[in-house]
Design an enzyme around this catalytic site. Structure first.
Site, PDB file in Angstrom:
ATOM      1  N   ASP A 167      58.386  36.671  17.574  1.00  0.00           N
ATOM      2  CA  ASP A 167      58.258  35.654  16.529  1.00  0.00           C
ATOM      3  C   ASP A 167      56.866  35.707  15.906  1.00  0.00           C
ATOM      4  OD1 ASP A 167      56.642  34.142  18.479  1.00  0.00           O
ATOM      5  OD2 ASP A 167      58.576  33.781  19.461  1.00  0.00           O
ATOM      6  N   ASP A 170      56.763  37.602  21.899  1.00  0.00           N
ATOM      7  CA  ASP A 170      57.610  36.413  21.941  1.00  0.00           C
ATOM      8  C   ASP A 170      56.789  35.246  22.487  1.00  0.00           C
ATOM      9  OD1 ASP A 170      59.550  34.488  22.421  1.00  0.00           O
ATOM     10  OD2 ASP A 170      60.274  35.477  24.255  1.00  0.00           O
ATOM     11  N   ASP A 201      62.156  32.958  24.483  1.00  0.00           N
ATOM     12  CA  ASP A 201      63.593  33.169  24.233  1.00  0.00           C
ATOM     13  C   ASP A 201      63.960  34.651  24.152  1.00  0.00           C
ATOM     14  OD1 ASP A 201      62.513  33.867  21.812  1.00  0.00           O
ATOM     15  OD2 ASP A 201      63.694  32.473  20.612  1.00  0.00           O
ATOM     16  N   GLU A 247      60.252  52.439   0.140  1.00  0.00           N
ATOM     17  CA  GLU A 247      61.095  53.369   0.891  1.00  0.00           C
ATOM     18  C   GLU A 247      61.918  54.094  -0.153  1.00  0.00           C
ATOM     19  OE1 GLU A 247      64.265  53.368   4.611  1.00  0.00           O
ATOM     20  OE2 GLU A 247      64.486  51.870   3.051  1.00  0.00           O
ATOM     21  N   ASN A 253      57.741  31.963  22.801  1.00  0.00           N
ATOM     22  CA  ASN A 253      58.407  30.806  23.398  1.00  0.00           C
ATOM     23  C   ASN A 253      59.461  31.144  24.449  1.00  0.00           C
ATOM     24  OD1 ASN A 253      60.235  31.901  21.701  1.00  0.00           O
ATOM     25  ND2 ASN A 253      60.825  29.997  20.679  1.00  0.00           N
ATOM     26  N   ASP A 259      62.519  47.940   0.473  1.00  0.00           N
ATOM     27  CA  ASP A 259      63.593  48.575   1.234  1.00  0.00           C
ATOM     28  C   ASP A 259      64.543  49.362   0.329  1.00  0.00           C
ATOM     29  OD1 ASP A 259      65.038  48.705   3.816  1.00  0.00           O
ATOM     30  OD2 ASP A 259      66.588  47.607   2.722  1.00  0.00           O
TER      31      ASP A 259
HETATM   32  C1  GLC Z   1      66.438  50.557   5.263  1.00  0.00           C
HETATM   33  C2  GLC Z   1      65.855  49.921   6.494  1.00  0.00           C
HETATM   34  C3  GLC Z   1      66.922  49.915   7.544  1.00  0.00           C
HETATM   35  C4  GLC Z   1      68.074  49.070   7.053  1.00  0.00           C
HETATM   36  C5  GLC Z   1      68.584  49.610   5.730  1.00  0.00           C
HETATM   37  C6  GLC Z   1      69.549  48.677   5.078  1.00  0.00           C
HETATM   38  O1  GLC Z   1      66.728  51.890   5.411  1.00  0.00           O
HETATM   39  O2  GLC Z   1      64.711  50.591   6.873  1.00  0.00           O
HETATM   40  O3  GLC Z   1      66.455  49.452   8.764  1.00  0.00           O
HETATM   41  O4  GLC Z   1      69.099  49.082   7.999  1.00  0.00           O
HETATM   42  O5  GLC Z   1      67.550  49.820   4.825  1.00  0.00           O
HETATM   43  O6  GLC Z   1      68.893  47.610   4.463  1.00  0.00           O
HETATM   44 CA    CA Z   2      60.605  33.857  20.458  1.00  0.00          CA
END
Ligand code: GLC
Ligand code: CA
Length: 543
Positions: free
Chosen positions: A35, A27, A31, A270, A29, A210
């Site tokens: 980032d 991080d 918060d 994935e 900044n 994903d």
């Molecule tokens: C995949 C990601 C997971 C996310 C899911 C829905 O499995 O790795 O973190 O919640 O997809 O997009």
């Molecule tokens: Ca930050």
């Protein structure tokens, strides 16, 4: 000998990958939220070109796009943006430039299967049944006041949400706030392929895709068959109509065609999800489709040489000739392997041999044929932090699982001793690991016998040994099933790798002598007439 061999291999085959959960890495900044600027500040730790750094070659950044953050970035409202809490597009460009300057590549998360229900596309789509974007998502009439069919969501519960205004149901593969896109719709497909162009034009080196195995669902909306065998997301049903549909291959091929326009880029899918049984992942990996797909079968097993070897041997048998494996032990969706294999400080406290086991894991990942994917902090021995329910942020923990939520393995990276652990000067968005003062990168980096320095040694050694990077894999019968042994071989180099998964000393069959290129035991200088592995020892011999 070597350089020519590995130079001929594309970078994505030889790279060591490192997953950064952006929200938790650094991080800049104060918060409390990680980032892009924070990551820039840590690039030298990741790879400064010398063995004093970790030496990873490619970063996978989890989603940093605009999002209401119910699923922390996986629920996207604008695919071509940076969420202001993570920085700006200019920060992204700087990050890529700074990474490239160090020879580090950067891939971004391509979330293709669903969007946030707050995405402007979905707002249009749900506005009326005849909206031009209606079929960008998957809408169906219910049946007798019930959802269209029996499909369930990976995250548990039914896979359909009801839109009361238009009286139809929309399908969602994960949370209800993540309606599924319809890749059979040509305009949607074009719009999503443009997202790839957007990031490739900004010099991203590729994508982690994903939920790719859920990209397309059965067009006829048939029920998933019930099955007592197939326990899946809390129901006894086999996801035959919601996963691995043949049509997805053609979509992936279209993605690859676009990707290849940009030169040597890569994408990793994935392609398996809970419960990570031997999946169809490998069927997507070939020179027309994905470069890589995660093999997630290690997630299922305990720390056991024989099981791990079975996973590897099986995959090596089914992998396409032009395919390449990708191995991983941890990611942001499952408990960290340090915790799974002995360092579960949550309930039991840490086993005395937890670090020794973590070393064996690292050695296996970094010596197998294929691309190793590391999860940030695994090199420190970060584990799963127990969290009281009121501190949990992930909906999965808040609702269904009382003890765990994915937050437990997404806690902030540990950089230095002291408050905030160098992750933030403010209040971290999730509590730190209680062992931060011992585990942090600065303290561990200064200890020669730390897990961090073990990862560094192995990763840099891998760069020196072509057979580790691109060599063929040959299983070796080691006599004792508690040892995982194999050869890695190129035309010019043969390496014998042996991993002892136990706390016993074990004599090993099959080693033909040779020079010790690596051992986890500092005293070992030769293999002896007959190699006997020390407890949890890793040995690499050059034959
Ligand atoms: C995949 C990601 C997971 C996310 C899911 C829905 O499995 O790795 O973190 O919640 O997809 O997009
Ligand atoms: Ca930050």
């Amino acid at each position: 000998m070597s350089a020519a061999e590995t130079n001929a291999a594309p970078w994505w085959k030889t790279a060591v990958y490192y997953q950064i959960y952006v929200r938790s890495f650094a991080d800049s900044n104060g918060d409390g939220v990680g980032d892009l600027q924070g990551i820039i500040g840590k690039l030298d730790y990741l790879n400064d070109g010398t063995p004093n750094s970790l030496g990873v070659d490619c970063l996978w950044l989890t989603p940093f796009y605009e999002s209401p953050n119910v699923d922390f970035g996986y629920d996207i409202t604008n695919h071509c943006s940076v969420h202001p809490e993570h920085g700006s597009l200019a920060d992204f460009d700087r990050l890529v430039a700074e990474a490239h300057r160090r020879g580090i590549r950067v891939i971004v998360d391509y979330v293709v299967t669903a969007t946030s229900d707050e995405h402007p596309w979905f707002a249009e789509s749900r506005a009326s049944r005849d909206n031009p974007k209606r079929d960008w998502y998957i809408w169906r009439d219910g049946w007798n006041g019930k959802p269209p069919n029996n499909w369930i969501a990976v995250s548990g519960g039914r896979g359909w949400g009801l839109d009361p205004a238009t009286g139809q149901y929309f399908y969602h593969p994960f949370f209800e706030c993540q309606p599924s896109l319809n890749w059979r719709q040509p305009d949607l497909r074009r719009a999503m392929l443009d997202v790839m162009r957007f990031w490739l034009d900004r010099r991203a080196d590729g994508f982690r895709i994903d939920l790719l195995n859920h990209l397309v669902v059965d067009e006829q909306m048939r029920d998933n068959p019930r099955s007592w065998k197939g326990w899946y997301a809390g129901r006894f049903q086999q996801p035959l109509c919601t996963r691995d549909q043949p049509e997805s291959h053609e979509v992936v091929a279209a993605m690859r065609t676009l990707l290849d326009e940009y030169g040597e880029k890569m994408m990793v899918g994935e392609t398996s999800s809970f419960p990570w049984e031997p999946s169809q992942a490998h069927t997507f990996v070939n020179s027309r489709e994905l470069n890589l797909a995660f093999n997630m079968e290690f997630f299922v097993y305990r720390f056991q040489a024989q099981k791990f070897r079975e996973v590897v041997d099986r995959y090596e048998r089914v992998a396409a000739a032009d395919g390449w494996p990708a191995w991983t032990l941890s990611n942001h969706d499952i408990p960290r392997h340090f915790g799974r294999y002995g360092g579960a400080r949550i309930i039991y406290g840490e086993r005395a041999d937890a670090v020794a086991r973590a070393r064996v894991c690292a050695a296996m990942l970094l010596t197998l044929r294929g691309a190793p994917f590391l999860y940030y902090g695994e090199e420190l021995g970060m584990t799963n932090r127990w969290l009281p329910r009121r501190w949990m942020k992930d909906p999965i923990g808040k609702k269904s699982w009382p003890l765990f939520s994915r937050d437990c393995w997404r806690t902030p990276m540990l950089w230095t001793p002291g408050p905030g652990a160098g992750f933030t000067t403010g209040d971290p968005w999730l509590p730190l690991d209680p062992d931060a003062d011992r585990l942090n990168a600065q303290t561990a980096g200064a200890r020669p016998d730390s897990l961090l320095n073990f990862y560094r040694r192995l990763i840099w050694l891998r760069k020196e040994l072509p057979a580790l990077q691109i060599g063929a894999y040959e299983p070796v019968a080691a006599a004792d099933p508690a040892v995982f042994a194999f050869r890695r071989r190129t035309a010019n180099q043969s390496l014998f790798v042996a991993l002892n998964f136990t706390d016993r000393a074990i004599p090993v069959a099959g080693a033909a002598g040779g020079n010790v290129r690596f051992s986890s035991e500092p005293w070992r200088t030769d293999a002896g007439a007959r190699l006997t592995l020390a407890p949890y020892e890793t040995v690499i011999l050059e034959e």
